[in-house]
Design a protein around this motif. Structure first.
Motif, mmCIF file in Angstrom:
data_model
loop_
_atom_site.group_PDB
_atom_site.id
_atom_site.type_symbol
_atom_site.label_atom_id
_atom_site.label_comp_id
_atom_site.label_asym_id
_atom_site.label_seq_id
_atom_site.Cartn_x
_atom_site.Cartn_y
_atom_site.Cartn_z
ATOM 1 N N LEU A 14 -33.807 -55.787 139.293
ATOM 2 C CA LEU A 14 -33.752 -57.176 139.718
ATOM 3 C C LEU A 14 -33.933 -58.067 138.502
ATOM 4 N N LEU A 15 -33.136 -59.111 138.432
ATOM 5 C CA LEU A 15 -33.180 -59.994 137.275
ATOM 6 C C LEU A 15 -34.491 -60.734 137.181
ATOM 7 N N ALA A 16 -35.014 -60.821 135.994
ATOM 8 C CA ALA A 16 -36.281 -61.526 135.777
ATOM 9 C C ALA A 16 -36.120 -63.030 135.894
ATOM 10 N N THR A 17 -34.866 -63.502 136.082
ATOM 11 C CA THR A 17 -34.618 -64.935 136.189
ATOM 12 C C THR A 17 -34.669 -65.417 137.640
ATOM 13 N N ALA A 18 -35.113 -64.552 138.557
ATOM 14 C CA ALA A 18 -35.204 -64.964 139.957
ATOM 15 C C ALA A 18 -36.182 -66.125 140.095
ATOM 16 N N ALA A 19 -36.010 -66.879 141.186
ATOM 17 C CA ALA A 19 -36.847 -68.055 141.416
ATOM 18 C C ALA A 19 -38.293 -67.644 141.660
ATOM 19 N N PRO A 20 -39.237 -68.562 141.433
ATOM 20 C CA PRO A 20 -40.651 -68.234 141.663
ATOM 21 C C PRO A 20 -40.867 -67.709 143.079
ATOM 22 N N GLY A 21 -41.661 -66.663 143.173
ATOM 23 C CA GLY A 21 -41.940 -66.067 144.468
ATOM 24 C C GLY A 21 -40.942 -65.018 144.891
ATOM 25 N N GLU A 22 -39.786 -64.946 144.222
ATOM 26 C CA GLU A 22 -38.797 -63.935 144.555
ATOM 27 C C GLU A 22 -39.073 -62.656 143.776
ATOM 28 N N ALA A 23 -38.466 -61.561 144.274
ATOM 29 C CA ALA A 23 -38.602 -60.295 143.584
ATOM 30 C C ALA A 23 -37.950 -60.385 142.219
ATOM 31 N N ALA A 24 -38.675 -60.014 141.184
ATOM 32 C CA ALA A 24 -38.146 -60.087 139.831
ATOM 33 C C ALA A 24 -38.766 -58.992 138.989
ATOM 34 N N GLY A 25 -37.997 -58.457 138.037
ATOM 35 C CA GLY A 25 -38.555 -57.523 137.081
ATOM 36 C C GLY A 25 -38.664 -56.097 137.560
ATOM 37 N N LEU A 26 -38.071 -55.748 138.723
ATOM 38 C CA LEU A 26 -38.128 -54.372 139.194
ATOM 39 C C LEU A 26 -37.182 -53.496 138.395
ATOM 40 N N SER A 27 -37.640 -52.295 138.114
ATOM 41 C CA SER A 27 -36.786 -51.346 137.412
ATOM 42 C C SER A 27 -37.159 -49.960 137.907
ATOM 43 N N ARG A 28 -36.380 -49.452 138.845
ATOM 44 C CA ARG A 28 -36.631 -48.116 139.393
ATOM 45 C C ARG A 28 -35.414 -47.637 140.147
ATOM 46 N N ASP A 29 -35.337 -46.359 140.360
ATOM 47 C CA ASP A 29 -34.315 -45.788 141.221
ATOM 48 C C ASP A 29 -34.939 -45.612 142.598
ATOM 49 N N PRO A 30 -34.534 -46.374 143.596
ATOM 50 C CA PRO A 30 -35.183 -46.297 144.908
ATOM 51 C C PRO A 30 -35.063 -44.922 145.546
ATOM 52 N N VAL A 31 -33.960 -44.251 145.298
ATOM 53 C CA VAL A 31 -33.767 -42.932 145.898
ATOM 54 C C VAL A 31 -34.794 -41.946 145.348
ATOM 55 N N SER A 32 -35.085 -42.055 144.060
ATOM 56 C CA SER A 32 -36.091 -41.167 143.465
ATOM 57 C C SER A 32 -37.487 -41.445 144.015
ATOM 58 N N VAL A 33 -37.805 -42.723 144.251
ATOM 59 C CA VAL A 33 -39.118 -43.063 144.795
ATOM 60 C C VAL A 33 -39.282 -42.453 146.185
ATOM 61 N N VAL A 34 -38.256 -42.601 147.025
ATOM 62 C CA VAL A 34 -38.317 -42.029 148.370
ATOM 63 C C VAL A 34 -38.325 -40.505 148.298
ATOM 64 N N TYR A 35 -37.509 -39.945 147.400
ATOM 65 C CA TYR A 35 -37.482 -38.493 147.238
ATOM 66 C C TYR A 35 -38.864 -37.952 146.886
ATOM 67 N N ASP A 36 -39.527 -38.587 145.955
ATOM 68 C CA ASP A 36 -40.834 -38.081 145.507
ATOM 69 C C ASP A 36 -41.817 -37.992 146.673
ATOM 70 N N ARG A 37 -41.837 -39.014 147.513
ATOM 71 C CA ARG A 37 -42.750 -39.017 148.656
ATOM 72 C C ARG A 37 -42.376 -37.916 149.651
ATOM 73 N N ASP A 38 -41.084 -37.803 149.946
ATOM 74 C CA ASP A 38 -40.650 -36.827 150.939
ATOM 75 C C ASP A 38 -40.728 -35.397 150.410
ATOM 76 N N HIS A 39 -40.469 -35.229 149.131
ATOM 77 C CA HIS A 39 -40.605 -33.891 148.542
ATOM 78 C C HIS A 39 -42.066 -33.447 148.563
ATOM 79 N N ALA A 40 -42.970 -34.392 148.377
ATOM 80 C CA ALA A 40 -44.392 -34.058 148.438
ATOM 81 C C ALA A 40 -44.764 -33.531 149.825
ATOM 82 N N LEU A 41 -44.156 -34.098 150.887
ATOM 83 C CA LEU A 41 -44.380 -33.588 152.240
ATOM 84 C C LEU A 41 -43.797 -32.193 152.410
ATOM 85 N N HIS A 42 -42.618 -31.998 151.853
ATOM 86 C CA HIS A 42 -41.984 -30.676 151.892
ATOM 87 C C HIS A 42 -42.908 -29.626 151.258
#
Length: 445
Positions: A14-42
């Protein structure tokens, strides 16, 4: 800005130029985040719930709404990188439901026998900033509105109404201390919520038992799987240990185990966890008053990484006690135990439960009344679980602290609306990335 690279995968930023209060500065692969949680259950369950994890991948890929419902750990992970609310300056440590969204509310019969509209899920309950939960509920309003074809201006009004109502009721509870006994019943609500309460009042225990059981045993049903003798013995031992932890403890005769099954296909966020149904005797030896207990595996709640030392409560005890603190006249049979080494929350499978479904939000009048009612529930929950209830760990008035932090209702509404709109956009992109990963055959757990 933190950047995470996973092989050659595309990283959503997400661009760091987003308006105040908006999501900004995110840097991640969402699929990997979900995978990590679900793989931990596995790994945790040694593959025994992989059938449920497969169903979970289908559910998450079905819509942006379902993806949001099922990925609360991703939301809280993102909050750790996003700018905090400007209003998180006080009252920052209260009890949260942890997974606030519209469909985690519904009608049921209260412990005193009166039907009410209440919070229904505390699996992710934890202590943290009230703004985390306010924002999450607001994101759910945006996503639900979009799913129902609601226009952007109306959705914005819905979010503003939700925030204003929350602030108004926090101020009321601060001024009166009425949160301990307050709740939504047929006498103080209308439209959809009133219809759900009326439906709950018309429900009968016999209907639930007829759906799932016959002759004092569970029916043959693809959603109910037989369990090995060793698991049956563990479930019986768990019920024996649980019965004294309930808000209204069961006697030994009321907790006699008649039959057990593993329940599959239920929930969204909890898909992939063990869930069992246990049929117990009830008040008499007649099958007419048997009870179905639901034992659900508990894992670390989604908000915990943001406040890891906020409470020492663990396992099923955490969500059971949170339910008693956050909801007035909540399930009196909520308690906890362990099935072997698996910690579980134990609740009755209520014969009177009527869940809110976003597909029922069909008119502007229903939307307006519903977001107001949900705001009131959230305000009451945050206000209740404080110094007035022993054991919460809060030595102050949560409603007073939150009320003091809300220095501008219009400012809080504008900030929350901007965040919710931007983050709902991000959820949609994350969902699309998940669908692409699933289509491409990428491992998802």
């Amino acid at each position: 800005m933190r950047r995470t690279t996973v092989g050659t995968l595309v990283v959503v930023t997400l661009l760091a130029t987003a308006a105040p209060g908006e999501a900004a500065g995110l840097s991640r692969d969402p699929v990997s985040v979900v995978y990590d949680r679900d793989h931990a259950l596995h790994v945790l369950n040694a593959g025994a719930t992989d059938d449920e994890l497969t169903v979970r991948t289908q559910a998450l890929a079905s819509s942006a709404w379902a993806f949001f419902r099922g990925t609360s750990p991703l939301y809280y992970r993102d909050l750790g990188e996003l700018p905090p609310s400007a209003y998180a300056t006080a009252g920052g440590d209260v009890w949260l439901t942890g997974d606030a969204h519209l469909e985690n509310t519904g009608a049921d019969r209260g412990a005193d026998g009166e039907e009410q509209f209440a919070i229904t899920d505390t699996d992710d309950a934890w202590r943290g900033s009230w703004t985390w939960e306010l924002r999450r509920e607001a994101v759910s309003i945006v996503l639900a509105g979009r799913a129902g074809g609601r226009g952007a201006s109306r959705i914005a009004t819905d979010v503003d109404t939700f925030v204003a109502e929350y602030a108004q009721w926090i101020a009321k509870f601060h001024g009166t201390g009425d949160e301990a006994g307050w709740r939504l019943t047929a006498g103080n609500t209308s439209d959809l919520v009133g219809d759900l309460i009326d439906a709950a009042a018309g429900d009968k225990r016999a209907d639930l038992l007829a759906k799932w059981t016959t002759g004092g045993h569970f029916k043959a049903d693809p959603r109910l799987q037989a369990v090995p003798d060793a698991t049956r013995a563990q479930l019986a031992a768990a019920v024996a240990a649980y019965r004294t932890t309930a808000g209204e403890p069961l006697t030994a005769s009321e907790a006699v185990v008649k039959d057990v099954r593993r329940r599959t296909g239920a929930g969204t966020g909890s898909l992939g966890r063990f869930r069992w149904y246990v049929l117990v005797e009830g008040d008499t030896t007649s099958a007419a008053d048997d009870r179905i207990l639901e034992l659900k595996q508990e894992v670390d709640p989604a908000p915990k990484p943001l406040a890891p030392a906020a409470t020492t409560l663990t396992g099923g005890q955490r969500p059971a006690l949170a339910l008693r603190r956050l909801a007035n006249q909540s399930d009196p049979l909520a308690g906890w135990a362990s099935v072997g080494s698996v910690p579980v929350l134990v609740k009755e499978k209520s014969p009177y439960a009527e869940d809110l479904e976003i597909g029922d939000l069909t008119t502007s009048g229903i939307w307006d009344d519903t977001v107001r009612d949900v705001a009131r529930l959230l305000a009451a929950a945050h206000a209740r679980a404080d110094q007035d209830i022993p054991g919460t760990g809060l030595g102050y008035s949560a409603d007073a602290a939150i009320d003091g932090a809300i220095t501008s209702v219009s400012g809080l509404a504008a900030e929350t609306r901007a965040f919710a709109t931007s983050y709902a956009d991000q959820v949609t992109r994350d969902w699309q990335a998940y669908v692409t990963a699933k289509t491409d055959g990428r491992a998802l757990f």
